[in-house]
Design an enzyme around this catalytic site. Structure first.
Site, PDB file in Angstrom:
ATOM      1  N   CYS A  27      -6.209  -8.666 -23.014  1.00  0.00           N
ATOM      2  CA  CYS A  27      -5.148  -7.823 -22.229  1.00  0.00           C
ATOM      3  C   CYS A  27      -4.034  -7.508 -23.129  1.00  0.00           C
ATOM      4  O   CYS A  27      -3.711  -7.979 -23.817  1.00  0.00           O
ATOM      5  CB  CYS A  27      -4.606  -8.447 -20.983  1.00  0.00           C
ATOM      6  SG  CYS A  27      -5.759  -9.180 -19.934  1.00  0.00           S
ATOM      7  N   ARG A  43      -7.698  -4.488 -26.841  1.00  0.00           N
ATOM      8  CA  ARG A  43      -7.239  -6.258 -26.459  1.00  0.00           C
ATOM      9  C   ARG A  43      -8.038  -6.156 -25.045  1.00  0.00           C
ATOM     10  O   ARG A  43      -8.122  -7.531 -24.703  1.00  0.00           O
ATOM     11  CB  ARG A  43      -5.821  -6.276 -26.285  1.00  0.00           C
ATOM     12  CG  ARG A  43      -5.036  -6.111 -27.527  1.00  0.00           C
ATOM     13  CD  ARG A  43      -3.643  -6.318 -27.155  1.00  0.00           C
ATOM     14  NE  ARG A  43      -3.273  -7.715 -26.879  1.00  0.00           N
ATOM     15  CZ  ARG A  43      -2.704  -8.763 -27.578  1.00  0.00           C
ATOM     16  NH1 ARG A  43      -2.837  -8.419 -28.924  1.00  0.00           N
ATOM     17  NH2 ARG A  43      -2.913  -9.776 -27.025  1.00  0.00           N
ATOM     18  N   TRP A  77      -8.787  -7.422 -19.686  1.00  0.00           N
ATOM     19  CA  TRP A  77     -10.019  -7.981 -19.911  1.00  0.00           C
ATOM     20  C   TRP A  77     -10.028  -9.232 -19.041  1.00  0.00           C
ATOM     21  O   TRP A  77      -9.115 -10.245 -18.957  1.00  0.00           O
ATOM     22  CB  TRP A  77      -9.919  -8.746 -21.462  1.00  0.00           C
ATOM     23  CG  TRP A  77     -11.410  -9.110 -21.935  1.00  0.00           C
ATOM     24  CD1 TRP A  77     -12.296  -8.659 -22.667  1.00  0.00           C
ATOM     25  CD2 TRP A  77     -11.786 -10.584 -21.574  1.00  0.00           C
ATOM     26  NE1 TRP A  77     -13.160  -9.605 -22.755  1.00  0.00           N
ATOM     27  CE2 TRP A  77     -12.935 -10.607 -22.269  1.00  0.00           C
ATOM     28  CE3 TRP A  77     -11.129 -11.765 -21.050  1.00  0.00           C
ATOM     29  CZ2 TRP A  77     -13.674 -11.934 -22.190  1.00  0.00           C
ATOM     30  CZ3 TRP A  77     -11.796 -12.915 -21.299  1.00  0.00           C
ATOM     31  CH2 TRP A  77     -12.977 -12.999 -21.890  1.00  0.00           C
ATOM     32  N   ASN A  99      -0.497 -11.054 -19.451  1.00  0.00           N
ATOM     33  CA  ASN A  99      -1.707 -11.341 -20.413  1.00  0.00           C
ATOM     34  C   ASN A  99      -1.553 -12.749 -20.533  1.00  0.00           C
ATOM     35  O   ASN A  99      -0.866 -13.597 -21.026  1.00  0.00           O
ATOM     36  CB  ASN A  99      -1.395 -10.768 -21.732  1.00  0.00           C
ATOM     37  CG  ASN A  99      -2.278 -11.149 -23.099  1.00  0.00           C
ATOM     38  OD1 ASN A  99      -3.329 -11.466 -22.752  1.00  0.00           O
ATOM     39  ND2 ASN A  99      -1.383 -11.000 -24.315  1.00  0.00           N
ATOM     40  N   GLY A 100      -2.738 -13.365 -20.179  1.00  0.00           N
ATOM     41  CA  GLY A 100      -2.963 -14.919 -20.237  1.00  0.00           C
ATOM     42  C   GLY A 100      -3.722 -15.362 -19.153  1.00  0.00           C
ATOM     43  O   GLY A 100      -4.391 -14.724 -18.502  1.00  0.00           O
ATOM     44  N   GLU A 124     -22.616 -13.685 -40.647  1.00  0.00           N
ATOM     45  CA  GLU A 124     -21.803 -12.640 -40.257  1.00  0.00           C
ATOM     46  C   GLU A 124     -22.464 -11.282 -39.934  1.00  0.00           C
ATOM     47  O   GLU A 124     -22.289 -10.615 -39.110  1.00  0.00           O
ATOM     48  CB  GLU A 124     -20.924 -12.339 -41.493  1.00  0.00           C
ATOM     49  CG  GLU A 124     -19.909 -11.061 -41.459  1.00  0.00           C
ATOM     50  CD  GLU A 124     -18.683 -11.252 -40.227  1.00  0.00           C
ATOM     51  OE1 GLU A 124     -18.564 -12.163 -39.613  1.00  0.00           O
ATOM     52  OE2 GLU A 124     -18.111 -10.214 -39.872  1.00  0.00           O
ATOM     53  N   LYS A 163     -22.251  -9.404 -36.758  1.00  0.00           N
ATOM     54  CA  LYS A 163     -21.894  -7.810 -36.505  1.00  0.00           C
ATOM     55  C   LYS A 163     -22.780  -7.106 -35.577  1.00  0.00           C
ATOM     56  O   LYS A 163     -22.432  -6.449 -34.715  1.00  0.00           O
ATOM     57  CB  LYS A 163     -21.852  -7.204 -37.749  1.00  0.00           C
ATOM     58  CG  LYS A 163     -20.507  -7.360 -38.784  1.00  0.00           C
ATOM     59  CD  LYS A 163     -19.076  -7.114 -38.387  1.00  0.00           C
ATOM     60  CE  LYS A 163     -18.405  -7.930 -37.230  1.00  0.00           C
ATOM     61  NZ  LYS A 163     -17.923  -9.218 -37.840  1.00  0.00           N
ATOM     62  N   GLU A 171     -22.860  -8.315 -31.541  1.00  0.00           N
ATOM     63  CA  GLU A 171     -21.624  -7.769 -30.961  1.00  0.00           C
ATOM     64  C   GLU A 171     -21.339  -6.205 -30.671  1.00  0.00           C
ATOM     65  O   GLU A 171     -20.914  -6.002 -29.553  1.00  0.00           O
ATOM     66  CB  GLU A 171     -20.313  -8.309 -31.275  1.00  0.00           C
ATOM     67  CG  GLU A 171     -19.814  -7.801 -32.785  1.00  0.00           C
ATOM     68  CD  GLU A 171     -18.554  -8.498 -33.174  1.00  0.00           C
ATOM     69  OE1 GLU A 171     -17.584  -8.942 -32.583  1.00  0.00           O
ATOM     70  OE2 GLU A 171     -18.367  -8.510 -34.575  1.00  0.00           O
ATOM     71  N   HIS A 218     -37.922 -24.609 -40.613  1.00  0.00           N
ATOM     72  CA  HIS A 218     -37.886 -25.624 -39.445  1.00  0.00           C
ATOM     73  C   HIS A 218     -37.626 -24.847 -38.044  1.00  0.00           C
ATOM     74  O   HIS A 218     -37.150 -25.612 -37.386  1.00  0.00           O
ATOM     75  CB  HIS A 218     -36.531 -26.414 -39.572  1.00  0.00           C
ATOM     76  CG  HIS A 218     -36.669 -26.923 -41.388  1.00  0.00           C
ATOM     77  ND1 HIS A 218     -37.429 -28.413 -41.450  1.00  0.00           N
ATOM     78  CD2 HIS A 218     -36.238 -26.517 -42.577  1.00  0.00           C
ATOM     79  CE1 HIS A 218     -37.322 -28.495 -42.762  1.00  0.00           C
ATOM     80  NE2 HIS A 218     -36.742 -27.360 -43.461  1.00  0.00           N
ATOM     81  N   LYS A 224     -10.349  -7.818 -28.787  1.00  0.00           N
ATOM     82  CA  LYS A 224     -10.012  -7.990 -30.268  1.00  0.00           C
ATOM     83  C   LYS A 224      -9.341  -9.318 -30.308  1.00  0.00           C
ATOM     84  O   LYS A 224      -9.720 -10.268 -31.417  1.00  0.00           O
ATOM     85  CB  LYS A 224      -9.109  -6.933 -30.538  1.00  0.00           C
ATOM     86  CG  LYS A 224      -8.896  -7.054 -32.113  1.00  0.00           C
ATOM     87  CD  LYS A 224      -9.918  -6.665 -32.853  1.00  0.00           C
ATOM     88  CE  LYS A 224      -9.508  -6.787 -34.499  1.00  0.00           C
ATOM     89  NZ  LYS A 224     -10.982  -6.832 -34.993  1.00  0.00           N
TER      90      LYS A 224
HETATM   91  O1  M6R Z   1      -8.166 -12.979 -34.601  1.00  0.00           O
HETATM   92  P1  M6R Z   1      -9.086 -14.157 -35.111  1.00  0.00           P
HETATM   93  O2  M6R Z   1      -9.551 -13.846 -36.602  1.00  0.00           O
HETATM   94  O3  M6R Z   1      -8.799 -15.489 -34.874  1.00  0.00           O
HETATM   95  O4  M6R Z   1     -10.400 -13.688 -34.347  1.00  0.00           O
HETATM   96  C1  M6R Z   1     -11.542 -14.732 -34.139  1.00  0.00           C
HETATM   97  C2  M6R Z   1     -12.864 -13.926 -33.699  1.00  0.00           C
HETATM   98  O5  M6R Z   1     -12.358 -13.840 -32.216  1.00  0.00           O
HETATM   99  C3  M6R Z   1     -13.296 -12.735 -34.238  1.00  0.00           C
HETATM  100  O6  M6R Z   1     -13.441 -13.053 -35.584  1.00  0.00           O
HETATM  101  C4  M6R Z   1     -14.370 -12.147 -33.501  1.00  0.00           C
HETATM  102  O7  M6R Z   1     -15.536 -12.915 -33.681  1.00  0.00           O
HETATM  103  C5  M6R Z   1     -14.909 -10.830 -34.101  1.00  0.00           C
HETATM  104  N1  M6R Z   1     -15.230  -9.879 -32.811  1.00  0.00           N
HETATM  105  C6  M6R Z   1     -15.966 -10.731 -34.866  1.00  0.00           C
HETATM  106  O8  M6R Z   1     -16.116  -9.525 -35.212  1.00  0.00           O
END
Ligand code: M6R
Length: 611
Positions: free
Chosen positions: A2, A27, A73, A99-100, A484, A488, A491, A507, A606
């Site tokens: 948010c 956000r 969000w 926000n929270g 990673e 990517k 998501e 395995h 984010k």
């Molecule tokens: O702001 P942060 O690095 O603490 O965020 C951690 C994760 O939420 C963040 O890396 C998330 O996995 C991304 N969307 C990955 O691309």
């Protein structure tokens, strides 16, 4: 999660707030709303993006010098018009953005229901503002005092702003666990979840701390804490250029951020690393460097991509510093009563510096006496402030939800920390150190070369855009890169993808391989190269479709892989900074071809400021 923004001053509040919401949309983006004070205290809100809200506002008389907005969000209640913020109090005299999460909202709600309150939404936030008004009426006190009293009973995380019909120049704000920045202009104030909506107007800011309440009234800012002690606002200058938060000709923020990596990695090393002069310093580390050098164990806590950066650092620290490292998901670490001994040092990694689980893991480790180092991107963020020492990644604002340049900058900082420690401990020879520093300096140019593969990668993406599954395999330093790459892809394109250590494939995951399964190997020329070649053969034998990231000039793998992407050669410990780049581009192009919203993928935000 948010984004919140508020304004009071001489400008049209609607314009400032809507523009600010667009900057904060990363956000959360399932609904948005705005409150303005004109005829009365008017709230307009809409499911969808800020542009949907803008449409909804068209043709309405919105003249107001004070206003606040929210991009959501969803936590409590589905994303719809009613659950969108702002929310009114019972009388309609007050409105709130939040926000929270209010954890004890159901007991507070029951208390209020017993008193006859009626709620329109399913949100904890509406309960929050009813509760504040209820206290105000009961205590016959000013709004800020009612907020203070309410906060002593509320459990959870919040950054809130409240507007009042009774006081047309009043904004009351508070925070605990969720960020809130106050921009201080000439006869005007801005409040926002981060500085991006503010820097266009002023670079003088006050970062509100946890348990603090800010009152802006009649052009004056005052701050007190929840114990009712007045505090002096500490005004800082924020160093953020407007162009850094705009797309600058790129179609998406993610693409811009991928292409910014040569610069962001250089920025991260600037003034800290100079191989020629044998210089390697991180000012923020100095005070606690002895702690780190003498650590018996390093615990790394992080989430998502930052956790992957931690996994690469595990290999690096163990190889060069000979210190055992454990990499923990912050969300697990915080709840499992971890053993933290004297001699343990914690490194917390976070792009946003606001991730709730990472923050909680830090607090837990601190309560057990550990020294915490932070590796954060956002200057002044909660994690940066909660840690004892640390180093910023200086990657510049990362707005695309998928983390890209933050990852390579995190690796840059973590490598520098490890090399400083290794040098101090004497676990690395001067010659090896020099060799690595020289190689580090070549990374921006090598990433630049990897970016030149964009067109080739786009054509590979076209080949696989309709795949339903993907497997990513790597070994050693490239194993976290496989994780990673898979993250990517899933998501932003919503394709199911799994990352595995290549040897672990036998395995279980090997059962998934058939002629339709794309398997991405990160198979650069390192100490496990031959083993990875065998793994590629095993996949080929089962007719899997191999896409291999290899080192330039590789003669062997092109004979067995369907597609080969050649990246420049670099020391294996530094390879993740280069080998991840084609994977970022591959996921980007696949997502674009599938028509996905690359910068704002569904269900994500984010900064994950709720647990
Ligand atoms: O702001 P942060 O690095 O603490 O965020 C951690 C994760 O939420 C963040 O890396 C998330 O996995 C991304 N969307 C990955 O691309």
């Amino acid at each position: 999660m948010c984004g919140i923004v508020a304004y009071v001053g001489k400008r049209q509040a609607q314009e400032v707030v809507i523009k600010g919401l667009k900057r904060l949309e990363y956000r959360g983006y399932d609904s948005a709303g705005i409150a303005l004070l004109n005829e009365g205290l008017s709230v307009y809100k809409k499911k969808g993006k800020v542009t949907d809200l803008e449409q909804h506002l068209k043709g309405k008389a919105l003249n107001s010098h004070i206003g606040m907005g929210h991009t959501r969000w969803a936590t409590h209640g589905e994303p719809n018009d009613v659950n969108a913020h702002p929310h009114y109090s019972a009388s309609g005299k007050f409105a709130i953005i939040h926000n929270g999460i209010i954890e004890n909202y159901s007991s507070l709600k029951q208390e209020l229901l017993n008193k006859g309150h009626k709620f329109l939404s399913d949100t904890d936030t509406e309960v929050f503002i009813h509760f504040i008004e209820d206290i105000k009426e009961h205590e016959q006190c000013p709004l800020d005092e009612a907020v203070r009293l309410a906060l002593t009973r509320v459990v959870g995380a919040y950054a809130i702003v409240i507007m009042s019909l009774e006081d047309p120049d009043l904004l009351v704000a508070a925070r605990k666990g969720s960020p809130l920045v106050i921009g201080v202009g000439k006869d005007e104030f801005f409040l926002a979840s981060d500085a991006t909506p503010i820097v266009e107007y002023t670079n003088e800011v006050v970062y509100l701390n946890d348990q603090e309440i800010a009152v802006i009234n009649d052009g004056k800012l005052s701050i007190k804490n929840t114990a009712n002690l007045p505090l002096t606002p500490y005004i800082q200058t924020v160093d953020l250029e407007l162009e850094a938060i705009e797309k600058g000709g790129f179609e998406h923020f993610m693409l811009k951020e991928i292409f910014e990596q040569p610069r962001s990695i250089s920025d991260c090393m600037r003034g800290r690393l100079d191989a020629q002069k044998g210089r390697l310093v991180l000012g923020g580390l100095r005070e606690y460097l002895a702690k780190l050098t003498n650590a018996d164990r390093i615990l790394i806590v992080a989430c998502g991509t930052s956790w992957h950066a931690g996994l690469v650092a595990e290999y690096f620290f163990e190889e060069f510093c000979r210190i055992p490292v454990e990499v923990e998901y912050a969300s697990e670490f915080r709840y499992r009563n971890p053993v933290i001994r004297e001699g343990d040092v914690v490194i917390a990694i976070s792009q946003s510096g606001e991730t709730a689980d990472t923050l909680a893991a830090i607090e837990l480790a601190k309560s057990k006496g550990a020294i915490i180092f932070g590796v954060c991107n956002v200057v002044g963020s909660s994690i940066a402030r909660a840690t004892h020492a640390g180093a910023y990644t200086h990657a510049g604002p990362e707005i695309g939800v998928a983390s890209t340049k933050a990852f390579t900058a995190q690796l840059t900082v973590l490598n520098m920390i490890a090399l400083i420690v290794a040098q101090k401990k004497g676990t690395i020879t001067e010659q090896k150190l020099h060799e690595l520093l020289v190689e580090m300096e070549t990374i921006p140019a090598k990433v630049e070369r990897a970016l030149k593969l964009n067109d080739q990668i786009e054509s590979i993406a076209a080949e696989f855009k309709d795949a339903r599954n993907f497997i990513y395999l790597g070994r050693g330093y490239n194993f976290p890169v496989a994780l990673e790459g898979a993250l990517k892809l899933k998501e932003i394109s919503y394709i199911h993808a799994e990352g595995y250590p290549a040897a672990e494939m036998k395995h279980g995951p090997i059962a998934l391989i058939d002629e339709e399964m794309p398997v991405v190997f990160i198979a650069t020329n390192d100490s496990s190269y031959e083993k990875v070649v065998s793994n590629i053969q095993e996949v080929r034998a089962r007719k899997g479709r191999v896409i291999a990231i290899v080192t330039e000039g590789d003669k062997l793998i092109p004979k067995m892989a369907e597609f080969v992407i050649e990246v420049p050669s670099v020391h294996e410990a530094l390879m993740p900074m280069v080998s991840v780049v084609p994977l970022q581009l591959l996921s980007y192009h696949i997502a674009v071809m599938r028509g996905c919203n690359v910068d704002q993928p569904r269900n994500l935000a984010k900064s994950v400021t709720v647990e």
